[in-house]
Design a protein around this motif. Structure first.
Motif, PDB file in Angstrom:
ATOM      1  N   ALA A 199     -20.967   3.440  -1.807  1.00 30.12           N
ATOM      2  CA  ALA A 199     -19.743   3.163  -1.826  1.00 30.12           C
ATOM      3  C   ALA A 199     -18.978   3.387  -0.357  1.00 30.12           C
ATOM      4  O   ALA A 199     -20.652   3.885   0.230  1.00 30.12           O
ATOM      5  N   ALA A 200     -17.826   3.183   0.447  1.00 30.89           N
ATOM      6  CA  ALA A 200     -17.291   3.770   1.796  1.00 30.89           C
ATOM      7  C   ALA A 200     -16.050   4.313   1.164  1.00 30.89           C
ATOM      8  O   ALA A 200     -15.553   4.335   0.479  1.00 30.89           O
ATOM      9  N   TYR A 201     -15.721   5.556   2.263  1.00 25.48           N
ATOM     10  CA  TYR A 201     -15.165   6.451   2.097  1.00 25.48           C
ATOM     11  C   TYR A 201     -13.914   6.004   3.334  1.00 25.48           C
ATOM     12  O   TYR A 201     -13.747   6.368   4.531  1.00 25.48           O
ATOM     13  N   HIS A 202     -12.363   5.306   3.163  1.00 26.62           N
ATOM     14  CA  HIS A 202     -11.857   5.022   3.445  1.00 26.62           C
ATOM     15  C   HIS A 202     -11.064   7.060   4.396  1.00 26.62           C
ATOM     16  O   HIS A 202     -10.137   7.493   3.385  1.00 26.62           O
ATOM     17  N   VAL A 203     -11.575   7.579   5.013  1.00 25.28           N
ATOM     18  CA  VAL A 203     -11.552   8.740   4.636  1.00 25.28           C
ATOM     19  C   VAL A 203      -9.873   9.547   5.742  1.00 25.28           C
ATOM     20  O   VAL A 203      -9.019   9.008   5.533  1.00 25.28           O
ATOM     21  N   SER A 204      -9.844  11.019   5.038  1.00 30.22           N
ATOM     22  CA  SER A 204      -8.147  11.774   5.836  1.00 30.22           C
ATOM     23  C   SER A 204      -8.018  10.607   6.498  1.00 30.22           C
ATOM     24  O   SER A 204      -6.523  10.582   7.086  1.00 30.22           O
ATOM     25  N   GLY A 205      -8.751  10.851   8.221  1.00 30.86           N
ATOM     26  CA  GLY A 205      -7.642  10.055   9.493  1.00 30.86           C
ATOM     27  C   GLY A 205      -8.109   9.067   9.428  1.00 30.86           C
ATOM     28  O   GLY A 205      -6.644   8.573  10.429  1.00 30.86           O
ATOM     29  N   GLU A 206      -8.470   8.275   8.811  1.00 31.09           N
ATOM     30  CA  GLU A 206      -8.544   6.538   8.467  1.00 31.09           C
ATOM     31  C   GLU A 206      -7.049   6.479   7.803  1.00 31.09           C
ATOM     32  O   GLU A 206      -6.460   5.605   8.185  1.00 31.09           O
ATOM     33  N   TYR A 207      -6.476   7.287   7.233  1.00 31.47           N
ATOM     34  CA  TYR A 207      -5.180   6.925   6.378  1.00 31.47           C
ATOM     35  C   TYR A 207      -3.761   7.731   7.321  1.00 31.47           C
ATOM     36  O   TYR A 207      -3.225   7.445   7.438  1.00 31.47           O
ATOM     37  N   SER A 208      -4.358   8.449   7.525  1.00 36.88           N
ATOM     38  CA  SER A 208      -3.471   9.691   8.422  1.00 36.88           C
ATOM     39  C   SER A 208      -2.558   8.264   9.496  1.00 36.88           C
ATOM     40  O   SER A 208      -1.841   8.312  10.331  1.00 36.88           O
ATOM     41  N   MET A 209      -3.089   8.411   9.944  1.00 29.85           N
ATOM     42  CA  MET A 209      -3.383   7.150  11.224  1.00 29.85           C
ATOM     43  C   MET A 209      -2.441   5.469  11.107  1.00 29.85           C
ATOM     44  O   MET A 209      -1.570   5.547  11.652  1.00 29.85           O
ATOM     45  N   ILE A 210      -2.925   5.462  10.088  1.00 29.52           N
ATOM     46  CA  ILE A 210      -1.543   4.487   9.181  1.00 29.52           C
ATOM     47  C   ILE A 210      -0.484   5.028   9.048  1.00 29.52           C
ATOM     48  O   ILE A 210       0.973   4.605   9.585  1.00 29.52           O
ATOM     49  N   LYS A 211      -0.493   6.198   8.360  1.00 28.22           N
ATOM     50  CA  LYS A 211       1.005   6.431   8.003  1.00 28.22           C
ATOM     51  C   LYS A 211       1.607   7.177   9.094  1.00 28.22           C
ATOM     52  O   LYS A 211       2.855   6.859   9.032  1.00 28.22           O
ATOM     53  N   ALA A 212       0.803   7.161  10.305  1.00 36.75           N
ATOM     54  CA  ALA A 212       1.924   7.994  11.612  1.00 36.75           C
ATOM     55  C   ALA A 212       2.259   6.158  12.105  1.00 36.75           C
ATOM     56  O   ALA A 212       3.350   6.391  12.840  1.00 36.75           O
ATOM     57  N   VAL A 245       2.433   3.672  10.659  1.00 38.63           N
ATOM     58  CA  VAL A 245       4.048   3.312   9.591  1.00 38.63           C
ATOM     59  C   VAL A 245       5.479   4.148  10.066  1.00 38.63           C
ATOM     60  O   VAL A 245       5.960   3.514  10.205  1.00 38.63           O
ATOM     61  N   LYS A 246       4.900   5.434  10.054  1.00 39.46           N
ATOM     62  CA  LYS A 246       6.542   6.113  11.141  1.00 39.46           C
ATOM     63  C   LYS A 246       7.236   5.839  11.771  1.00 39.46           C
ATOM     64  O   LYS A 246       8.212   5.664  11.460  1.00 39.46           O
ATOM     65  N   ASN A 247       6.096   5.344  12.557  1.00 43.38           N
ATOM     66  CA  ASN A 247       6.433   4.869  14.267  1.00 43.38           C
ATOM     67  C   ASN A 247       7.296   3.781  13.479  1.00 43.38           C
ATOM     68  O   ASN A 247       8.271   2.716  15.281  1.00 43.38           O
ATOM     69  N   GLY A 248       6.939   3.119  13.039  1.00 46.80           N
ATOM     70  CA  GLY A 248       7.361   1.347  12.551  1.00 46.80           C
ATOM     71  C   GLY A 248       6.594   0.684  14.036  1.00 46.80           C
ATOM     72  O   GLY A 248       6.856  -0.814  14.006  1.00 46.80           O
ATOM     73  N   TRP A 249       5.435   1.141  13.900  1.00 44.79           N
ATOM     74  CA  TRP A 249       4.302  -0.057  14.734  1.00 44.79           C
ATOM     75  C   TRP A 249       3.619  -0.656  14.233  1.00 44.79           C
ATOM     76  O   TRP A 249       3.062  -1.817  14.006  1.00 44.79           O
TER      77      TRP A 249
END
Ligand code: PBG
Length: 313
Positions: A256-269, A271-275
């Motif tokens: 198993a591999a865990y795509h963790v919270s910070g890896e998630y939130s970086m994408i969210k940030a 995306v929010k900026n339109g990047w």
């Protein structure tokens, strides 16, 4: 001609469950992720995911009280124990309930073990810790967990849990070991989500140094010898080379591999900026984790991924 396939079967959904709330609660550091109360709201969320083909969950508890020995982690009616019972009663054998087994959410000091002192210097008492971890694991198995996932990285924790489970009639309960867990900055958003940031010190004495890769093989080997059924590398996106190394070395073990919270939130940030385009970014990253050798992927994006996979790319 694609070499890599991804299905909802490969995904494990992390779920935060909090005691003492009646409505789901937003998490500032993890946009789009909620903490659920152990009631109908939790059932509804799990049911929606179940219908998308996500049948594996890893549950994290946020208890109503904390102390030095993580008592709220092994109470019969603790938040996780109640949630496991409720989920098992509702979804039966078709759901796979994985219980994250740790003390950080349940202790006032926020460490993954028991803290002791030599004079004024604190240390994590490994051998006292694994006794508590075994106790937590047993109470989770009794409440209906199919898989125990020790995430503390204490030495000997897998063996202690295996013995405790076997001695009490839970020979069939699996262990998914957080075998290769780095001391990573990318857990920061999770620590807000689960209120589990250490009150002092850090986790470097028990989690791995990001500069090391071969040490991962030693950690995985020890866990296998102690009875782990499934291995894990965490974080995932930042450690694709380690996923490949562990998979190639211990290829007969599910990884198993865990795509963790910070890896998630970086994408969210981004995306929010339109990047970044969210769907394309998440699909590429998740396929990459799969391509690197992960059989199972723990990801906060599981609900969206299940839909995107169904729609096809
Ligand atoms: C420990 C645990 C942590 C995570 C999963 N289990 C936090 C830690 O080690 O500090 C992090 C998961 C994430 O960042 O998404 N109970």
């Amino acid at each position: 001609m694609a070499e890599t396939r991804l299905t909802a079967d490969n995904l494990i959904l992390p779920v935060f469950i909090k005691d003492g709330i009646s409505q789901p609660e937003e998490i500032g550091s993890m946009p789009g992720i909620l903490r659920y109360p152990p009631n109908d709201h939790l059932i509804k969320f799990v049911d929606e995911n179940f219908n998308k083909g996500i049948t594996k969950l890893v549950v994290f508890g946020i208890p109503s009280f904390k102390d030095n020995i993580a008592s709220s982690a092994f109470q019969k009616d603790g938040v996780i124990q109640r949630s496991l019972r409720l989920l098992k009663q509702t979804f039966g054998e078709k759901i796979v309930l994985i219980a994250d087994e740790c003390t950080d959410e349940y202790t006032s000091h926020g460490h993954c073990g028991i803290v002791n002192y030599r004079g004024s210097n604190y240390y994590i008492d490994n051998d006292e810790s694994i006794k508590v971890h075994a106790k937590i694991a047993l109470s989770q198995a009794e409440a209906g967990a199919d898989v125990i996932a020790p995430s503390s990285m204490m030495d000997g924790v897998v063996g202690a849990i295996r013995k405790e489970l076997d001695d009490n009639g839970f020979q069939d309960t699996l262990i998914m070991a957080y075998s290769v867990k780095y001391a990573s900055v990318f857990y920061s958003p999770f620590r807000e989500a689960a209120s589990s940031a250490p009150a002092f010190g850090d986790r470097k004495s028990y989690q791995m140094d990001p500069r090391n890769s071969y040490e991962a093989l030693k950690e995985a080997k020890l866990d296998i010898e102690e009875g782990a059924d499934i291995l894990m590398v965490k974080p995932a996106h930042t450690y694709l080379d380690v996923i490949r190394l562990v998979k190639d070395t211990f290829s007969t073990y599910p990884l198993a591999a865990y795509h963790v919270s910070g890896e998630y939130s970086m994408i969210k940030a981004a995306v929010k900026n339109g990047w970044l385009n969210e769907r394309n970014a998440v699909m590429e990253i998740t396929y990459s984790i799969k391509r690197a050798g992960a059989d199972l992927i723990l990801t906060y994006y599981a609900p969206q991924l299940a839909e995107w996979i169904r729609e096809g790319t």
